[in-house]
Design a protein around this motif. Structure first.
Motif, PDB file in Angstrom:
ATOM      1  N   GLY A   4       7.550  42.457  42.902  1.00  0.00           N
ATOM      2  CA  GLY A   4       6.221  42.235  42.339  1.00  0.00           C
ATOM      3  C   GLY A   4       5.437  41.173  43.084  1.00  0.00           C
ATOM      4  O   GLY A   4       4.206  41.141  43.017  1.00  0.00           O
ATOM      5  N   TYR A   5       6.147  40.304  43.808  1.00  0.00           N
ATOM      6  CA  TYR A   5       5.490  39.276  44.612  1.00  0.00           C
ATOM      7  C   TYR A   5       5.224  39.769  46.038  1.00  0.00           C
ATOM      8  O   TYR A   5       4.788  38.989  46.894  1.00  0.00           O
ATOM      9  CB  TYR A   5       6.353  38.021  44.688  1.00  0.00           C
ATOM     10  N   GLY A   6       5.494  41.039  46.283  1.00  0.00           N
ATOM     11  CA  GLY A   6       5.215  41.598  47.600  1.00  0.00           C
ATOM     12  C   GLY A   6       6.344  41.471  48.595  1.00  0.00           C
ATOM     13  O   GLY A   6       6.146  41.702  49.799  1.00  0.00           O
ATOM     14  N   ILE A   7       7.542  41.123  48.122  1.00  0.00           N
ATOM     15  CA  ILE A   7       8.700  41.024  49.017  1.00  0.00           C
ATOM     16  C   ILE A   7       9.317  42.404  49.186  1.00  0.00           C
ATOM     17  O   ILE A   7       9.628  43.075  48.197  1.00  0.00           O
ATOM     18  CB  ILE A   7       9.735  40.028  48.463  1.00  0.00           C
ATOM     19  N   ALA A   8       9.483  42.833  50.413  1.00  0.00           N
ATOM     20  CA  ALA A   8      10.024  44.163  50.687  1.00  0.00           C
ATOM     21  C   ALA A   8      11.455  44.253  50.165  1.00  0.00           C
ATOM     22  O   ALA A   8      12.264  43.342  50.391  1.00  0.00           O
ATOM     23  CB  ALA A   8       9.993  44.453  52.178  1.00  0.00           C
ATOM     24  N   ALA A  41      15.408  27.823  52.196  1.00  0.00           N
ATOM     25  CA  ALA A  41      14.844  27.414  50.908  1.00  0.00           C
ATOM     26  C   ALA A  41      15.715  27.917  49.775  1.00  0.00           C
ATOM     27  O   ALA A  41      16.491  28.869  49.936  1.00  0.00           O
ATOM     28  CB  ALA A  41      13.416  27.947  50.744  1.00  0.00           C
ATOM     29  N   LEU A  42      15.558  27.282  48.623  1.00  0.00           N
ATOM     30  CA  LEU A  42      16.204  27.706  47.383  1.00  0.00           C
ATOM     31  C   LEU A  42      15.117  28.050  46.372  1.00  0.00           C
ATOM     32  O   LEU A  42      14.037  27.456  46.390  1.00  0.00           O
ATOM     33  CB  LEU A  42      17.088  26.597  46.820  1.00  0.00           C
ATOM     34  N   SER A  43      15.414  28.999  45.500  1.00  0.00           N
ATOM     35  CA  SER A  43      14.451  29.351  44.462  1.00  0.00           C
ATOM     36  C   SER A  43      15.196  29.679  43.179  1.00  0.00           C
ATOM     37  O   SER A  43      16.389  30.010  43.205  1.00  0.00           O
ATOM     38  CB  SER A  43      13.587  30.542  44.898  1.00  0.00           C
ATOM     39  N   PRO A  78       9.339  31.021  42.823  1.00  0.00           N
ATOM     40  CA  PRO A  78       9.571  32.402  43.244  1.00  0.00           C
ATOM     41  C   PRO A  78       8.328  33.086  43.814  1.00  0.00           C
ATOM     42  O   PRO A  78       8.413  33.837  44.788  1.00  0.00           O
ATOM     43  CB  PRO A  78      10.034  33.086  41.949  1.00  0.00           C
ATOM     44  N   SER A  79       7.175  32.791  43.227  1.00  0.00           N
ATOM     45  CA  SER A  79       5.944  33.437  43.679  1.00  0.00           C
ATOM     46  C   SER A  79       5.483  32.952  45.053  1.00  0.00           C
ATOM     47  O   SER A  79       4.583  33.539  45.656  1.00  0.00           O
ATOM     48  CB  SER A  79       4.824  33.214  42.666  1.00  0.00           C
ATOM     49  N   LYS A  80       6.113  31.866  45.558  1.00  0.00           N
ATOM     50  CA  LYS A  80       5.692  31.306  46.839  1.00  0.00           C
ATOM     51  C   LYS A  80       6.714  31.530  47.958  1.00  0.00           C
ATOM     52  O   LYS A  80       6.608  30.942  49.029  1.00  0.00           O
ATOM     53  CB  LYS A  80       5.423  29.810  46.674  1.00  0.00           C
ATOM     54  N   ILE A  81       7.681  32.397  47.701  1.00  0.00           N
ATOM     55  CA  ILE A  81       8.706  32.654  48.724  1.00  0.00           C
ATOM     56  C   ILE A  81       8.080  33.184  50.010  1.00  0.00           C
ATOM     57  O   ILE A  81       8.498  32.829  51.113  1.00  0.00           O
ATOM     58  CB  ILE A  81       9.776  33.631  48.187  1.00  0.00           C
ATOM     59  N   ASN A  82       7.060  34.025  49.870  1.00  0.00           N
ATOM     60  CA  ASN A  82       6.425  34.601  51.059  1.00  0.00           C
ATOM     61  C   ASN A  82       5.669  33.567  51.894  1.00  0.00           C
ATOM     62  O   ASN A  82       5.178  33.885  52.978  1.00  0.00           O
ATOM     63  CB  ASN A  82       5.482  35.741  50.660  1.00  0.00           C
ATOM     64  N   GLU A  83       5.574  32.334  51.404  1.00  0.00           N
ATOM     65  CA  GLU A  83       4.894  31.290  52.168  1.00  0.00           C
ATOM     66  C   GLU A  83       5.813  30.626  53.189  1.00  0.00           C
ATOM     67  O   GLU A  83       5.376  29.812  53.994  1.00  0.00           O
ATOM     68  CB  GLU A  83       4.320  30.238  51.218  1.00  0.00           C
ATOM     69  N   VAL A  84       7.124  30.943  53.130  1.00  0.00           N
ATOM     70  CA  VAL A  84       8.060  30.401  54.112  1.00  0.00           C
ATOM     71  C   VAL A  84       8.514  31.528  55.034  1.00  0.00           C
ATOM     72  O   VAL A  84       8.405  32.719  54.698  1.00  0.00           O
ATOM     73  CB  VAL A  84       9.285  29.748  53.442  1.00  0.00           C
ATOM     74  N   GLU A  85       9.020  31.171  56.201  1.00  0.00           N
ATOM     75  CA  GLU A  85       9.526  32.166  57.132  1.00  0.00           C
ATOM     76  C   GLU A  85      10.991  32.446  56.817  1.00  0.00           C
ATOM     77  O   GLU A  85      11.822  31.537  56.837  1.00  0.00           O
ATOM     78  CB  GLU A  85       9.386  31.660  58.571  1.00  0.00           C
TER      79      GLU A  85
END
Length: 416
Positions: free
Chosen positions: A75-79, A31-33, A48-55
């Motif tokens: 801030g979006y929960g990405i480690a 994906a691209l963001s 950007p806020s939906k990155i965690n919705e992809v693997e």
């Protein structure tokens, strides 16, 4: 071993360099963001806020704003261990048979001497191609009468289309001294005058409040090739003239570019040591087209500290246009991003060269507002002013200070 799945954040020049080095046998772009909302509906893009919705395994930041973007993504929960800086990924390149192979499976290792030259060569080729394309465009457009500055915009080192606008202007303005002064340049990776320096071999002075940024400029591999003076200094209206003359610049100069994100109008009014033929000023688009306002002068003004939103800084376009009219400059228009205004001294160009759409005000589309924790909030339109409604502005014509709420009638707007 399975290929690593990556999300690339940022699709500008750095992303293009990444693609030059990218090897699909080692990793897969899933994906691209980007923070540009206009790209979110394009194929392969996600918010950007939906990155965690992809693997994915890693997010690679292909942008110069790594620190800010990393904070946003966390801030979006990405480690944070899954967020990589593309500049650091250079350290994980392997060269085989004269090809750079992207290998994010390796650990952090120093860039080896044998392929450090290859990386520089790739960047040099890419830069030369950009210069060639830009020069071809200049030769096509430089002699044309235009309706708006948008027609000549292009970007090599500028943040938006300023490089092209400047090229068009210097072909129509009677330039005496091929010199420039620009301040607020950060590390000069994106700046209004760098293409002018390297393409047209002008001489110049750049200043920034960060010693680290200025050291970055002085350590650049291209710095020795050009007549560029770089100074670290926190600019105030009390010291600006001394800084410029102390660096050997005074009198008639080709270009003055101001981008301080703070006391810009006050500093411009204080400059007496140089008289630029072309003036470029960054203005705060959210203050609109009519009100002649600026933040009150504060010698210690820092945008990020004055208000958490990052929206409270600088002055309106009308404030700069008022100064220009009083000091003998034509307003030539703004870039399409709606943040940089261009002026030309009246004795250096005919009024017939002013683009007919110069006075058109374009509301900015970029969304840089932040919350108290530093996360982007993407406010647009009148919501940006409402966010800072209790902050004060100096009204230039009356000489009074009042709140944004009162100046713009935000209470009435809210009631309607």
């Amino acid at each position: 071993m399975a290929k690593k799945r990556i999300v690339c954040f940022g699709v500008g020049r750095i992303y293009q360099t990444f693609l030059d080095l990218y090897d699909s046998s080692k990793a897969e772009i899933v994906a691209l963001s980007d923070n540009d909302v206009r790209k979110w509906t394009l194929p392969d893009f996600i918010e950007p806020s939906k990155i965690n919705e992809v693997e994915y395994d890693f997010v690679i930041v292909t942008s110069m704003y790594y620190a800010e973007i990393k904070q946003q993504l966390c801030g979006y929960g990405i480690a944070q261990e899954r967020i990589l800086n593309f500049y650091d990924v250079y350290a994980n390149l392997v060269v085989q048979d004269n090809y750079c192979i992207f290998d994010i499976l390796k650990g952090n290792v120093p860039v080896a001497v044998q392929y450090e030259k290859d990386i520089r060569s790739i960047k040099s080729i890419q830069e030369k191609n950009l210069f060639l394309s830009a020069r071809n465009f200049v030769h096509t457009m430089c002699d044309k009468k235009i309706r708006s500055l948008e027609e000549v915009e292009f970007q090599v080192f500028s943040q938006f289309g300023e490089d092209g606008i400047i090229q068009w202007l210097i072909h129509h303005v009677d330039i005496g001294s091929r010199t420039f002064v620009e301040f607020g340049v950060e590390d000069y990776e994106e700046a209004n005058t760098r293409f002018l320096l390297m393409n047209d071999n002008w001489s110049g002075l750049v200043m920034d409040g960060s010693k680290e940024n200025i050291d970055h400029i002085k350590n650049a591999e291209w710095f020795w090739r050009y007549d560029l003076t770089a100074i670290d200094a926190f600019i105030t209206k009390e010291n600006i003239n001394g800084l410029i003359t102390g660096a050997g610049f005074e009198g008639d100069i080709g270009i003055l570019s101001i981008d301080l994100d703070g006391n810009d109008w006050w500093i411009l009014n204080s400059i007496t040591c140089v008289s630029p033929r072309i003036l470029i000023c960054e203005y705060n688009n959210i203050f609109g087209a009519e009100q002649k306002v600026t933040v009150p002068y504060d010698a210690a003004f820092v945008r990020t500290k004055k208000h958490y939103s990052n929206l409270y800084w600088g002055c309106s376009i009308a404030a700069f246009c008022g100064w220009a009219e009083e000091n003998g400059y034509y307003y030539m228009g703004s870039n399409t991003a709606g943040n940089n205004a261009f002026f030309v001294r009246k004795d250096c160009i005919g009024a017939h060269m002013i683009p007919e759409k110069a006075q058109m005000f374009i509301e900015s589309k970029y969304k840089e507002s932040r919350d108290e924790k530093g996360n982007l909030t993407y406010l647009r339109g009148a919501d940006r002013l409402k966010c800072i409604r209790f902050m004060e502005l100096f009204e230039i014509e009356s000489g009074c200070i009042d709140t944004i709420e009162n100046i713009y009638g935000i209470c009435c707007m809210a009631e309607e």
